[in-house]
Write a protein that holds these residues in place. Sequence first.
Motif, short mmCIF file in Angstrom:
data_model
loop_
_atom_site.label_atom_id
_atom_site.label_comp_id
_atom_site.label_asym_id
_atom_site.label_seq_id
_atom_site.Cartn_x
_atom_site.Cartn_y
_atom_site.Cartn_z
N ALA A 172 -9.63 -32.42 -15.73
CA ALA A 172 -9.96 -33.23 -14.56
C ALA A 172 -10.89 -34.39 -14.94
CB ALA A 172 -10.64 -32.36 -13.50
N THR A 173 -10.54 -35.56 -14.48
CA THR A 173 -11.40 -36.74 -14.57
C THR A 173 -11.58 -37.29 -13.16
OG1 THR A 173 -9.65 -38.39 -14.80
CG2 THR A 173 -10.35 -37.24 -16.81
N ARG A 174 -12.38 -38.33 -13.00
CA ARG A 174 -12.56 -38.92 -11.68
C ARG A 174 -11.31 -39.68 -11.23
NH1 ARG A 174 -17.57 -37.94 -10.17
NH2 ARG A 174 -19.14 -37.54 -11.80
N ASP A 175 -10.40 -39.87 -12.19
CA ASP A 175 -9.16 -40.58 -11.84
C ASP A 175 -8.02 -39.63 -11.49
OD1 ASP A 175 -10.32 -43.08 -12.32
OD2 ASP A 175 -9.94 -42.88 -14.48
#
Length: 278
Positions: free
Chosen positions: A132-135
């Motif tokens: 998971a990333t902020r994108d």
Amino acid sequence: MSLVSKTYGKDRVRVMRVKRDGARHEVRELTVKAMITGDFAGAFVDADNSKMVSTDTIKNVVNVVARENLGLDTEAFCMAVAERILATYPQVETTTVTGSETKWDRLSFDGEAHPHAFTLDGNGKPFATVLATRDGMEVTSGISGFTFMKTTQSAWDNYARDPYTTIKETRDRICATAMEASWRWSAAPADYSAANATILATLIEVFATTFSESVQDSLYRMGTAALAKVPEIADISMACPNKHYLLINLEPFGLDNDNVVFLPTDEPHGQIECTVGR
């Protein structure tokens, strides 16, 4: 000082028996421990080996009994080994033979049992990984240690040869592996569990029901079929170490071995890996 007790023998004698009844094969893989007691004190206290039975000889007895008894269940097989040891070596007073079974379950497709393809009992550990990333999130599913085998319809030949090459070509061998596989999702399926089951079933069906020119050949076709079956996956990665089953030479005992008795070994092993993508 006195010798209080004594026993010796051979442990971890691994043997695979394949009973061929036409197209249908039955497989029985055992790890055998055979221990003996008897008139062997001289070897311990007087350096006298004259009555000793070599532990390598005990291994050979197990292999010979395996060739002569392809269809025996574990209990009856251990009895046959024990009887052969007692009948052959009068200096043996007792023998304890333990057979630990590696259990293979027969595969089925469309409700019909497959004649020569199997999976390991209690097989594989499913997993999922989320990056998971902020994108956004990248989801990967897979299975670890999924072990399967077929006793025929596998070849290894026409490979590069040089002065270091000793392996013999074959068009008929046992093919077995413990697969690590993972697949990346490009979109969420309607049901992850159902989709994962479909992917695994597709991989295994291609392996079991098509002729394998090599593990490399099978892996590519397995991956291609999984991508065609489940459109939500972007690619699939597979790593398959060979679980070797080496034909045991029984000629010194006047016995043939037409692909029926094998030594199971997985060290060292071939390691075949690939990723198949769209």
